[in-house]
Design an enzyme around this catalytic site. Structure first.
Site, short mmCIF file in Angstrom:
data_model
loop_
_atom_site.label_atom_id
_atom_site.label_comp_id
_atom_site.label_asym_id
_atom_site.label_seq_id
_atom_site.Cartn_x
_atom_site.Cartn_y
_atom_site.Cartn_z
N SER A 13 0.83 -1.21 0.00
CA SER A 13 0.00 0.00 0.00
C SER A 13 0.87 1.26 0.00
O SER A 13 0.52 2.26 -0.64
CB SER A 13 -0.98 0.01 1.18
OG SER A 13 -0.30 0.16 2.40
N ASN A 14 2.01 1.22 0.68
CA ASN A 14 2.92 2.38 0.61
C ASN A 14 3.50 2.53 -0.79
O ASN A 14 3.61 3.64 -1.31
CB ASN A 14 4.05 2.24 1.63
CG ASN A 14 3.61 2.66 3.02
OD1 ASN A 14 3.45 3.85 3.29
ND2 ASN A 14 3.38 1.69 3.89
N ASN A 102 14.11 3.72 4.68
CA ASN A 102 13.09 2.76 5.11
C ASN A 102 12.02 3.50 5.91
O ASN A 102 12.27 4.58 6.46
CB ASN A 102 13.75 1.71 6.02
CG ASN A 102 12.79 0.66 6.52
OD1 ASN A 102 11.94 0.17 5.77
ND2 ASN A 102 12.89 0.32 7.79
N HIS A 104 9.40 2.76 9.16
CA HIS A 104 9.13 1.81 10.24
C HIS A 104 7.87 2.28 10.98
O HIS A 104 7.75 3.47 11.27
CB HIS A 104 10.33 1.75 11.19
CG HIS A 104 10.17 0.72 12.26
ND1 HIS A 104 10.36 -0.62 12.03
CD2 HIS A 104 9.78 0.83 13.55
CE1 HIS A 104 10.13 -1.29 13.14
NE2 HIS A 104 9.76 -0.44 14.09
C1 GRF Z 1 4.31 -0.68 6.76
O1 GRF Z 1 3.63 -0.55 7.97
C2 GRF Z 1 5.76 -0.31 6.92
O2 GRF Z 1 6.00 0.62 7.93
C3 GRF Z 1 6.37 -1.60 7.34
O3 GRF Z 1 5.68 -2.57 6.60
C4 GRF Z 1 4.37 -2.11 6.29
C5 GRF Z 1 4.16 -2.27 4.82
O4 GRF Z 1 2.82 -2.10 4.46
N1 GRF Z 1 7.80 -1.55 7.21
P1 GRF Z 1 2.41 -2.02 2.92
O5 GRF Z 1 2.90 -3.29 2.25
O6 GRF Z 1 3.05 -0.80 2.34
O7 GRF Z 1 0.92 -1.95 2.92
#
Ligand code: GRF
Length: 188
Positions: A13-14, A102, A104
């Site tokens: 999703s990010n 990154n 977190h």
């Molecule tokens: C996010 O919460 C990020 O902080 C962590 O892993 C998750 C990834 O979520 N490192 P997505 O795959 O981007 O939905």
């Protein structure tokens, strides 16, 4: 044009938000999605967006060249980790000094390190009765969740929160800030 690679292991999703943010940019292009899990959601996103993807193998990543040659051949200038669960090998860090970041889902240095990913992080925050949590965007060095912090944003932790409800609030915060922080960083 700065060419970025997004490394992700899961839903992505990010990654989607970052792709959306830079879709019409004439300065930044998401040129590659790198994933260690065949079938992960992020690979479908790359497909839908017409962005090349690379599924990487453990042996080559950790014992060979960490895909440094492939990334350089693809002209990658900058690496964004977005839910990527493997540790980044030293060779790759040396090939991209200060150019790997990154996100977190907690306020580092608390609740980071090996095993602290996904709902493990949020459950630990709840178990410790924290009143707030948040997100940390940081440079990647040779230790898990350790490099210099670039940006943090906070979110309340509610008494009624479960790991899932907290995760979803933190995800929103990530989506809100990660693309903008990347844009700022790449302008410097
Ligand atoms: C996010 O919460 C990020 O902080 C962590 O892993 C998750 C990834 O979520 N490192 P997505 O795959 O981007 O939905």
């Amino acid at each position: 044009m700065t060419r970025i690679a997004i490394f992700a292991s899961g839903a992505g999703s990010n990654a989607q938000k970052i792709i959306d943010h830079f879709r019409d940019s004439d300065q930044v292009r998401v040129s590659l999605v790198v994933c260690n899990k065949p079938g992960a959601g992020v690979l479908r996103i790359a497909d839908n967006e017409g962005i090349p993807s690379l599924v990487i193998e453990k042996e080559k990543f950790f014992r060979d060249n960490a895909y440094t040659d492939e990334l350089q051949e693809a002209g990658i200038d900058f690496i964004i980790l977005a839910g990527f669960l493997w540790k980044i090998p030293v060779d790759l860090i040396r090939a991209y000094p200060g150019k790997i970041i990154n996100i977190h889902p907690a306020l580092l240095p608390a609740y980071g390190g090996k095993g602290m990913y996904g709902n493990h992080v949020h459950q630990a925050v709840i178990d410790h009765h924290e009143k707030e949590s948040g997100i940390t965007i940081h440079y990647v060095d040779e230790q898990y969740d350790h490099g210099d912090i670039i940006f943090q944003a906070k979110s309340p932790v509610l008494a009624s929160d479960t790991a899932d409800t907290l995760a979803s609030r933190i995800h929103q915060l990530e989506h809100q800030h990660y693309p903008a922080v990347i844009e700022q960083l790449l302008q410097i």
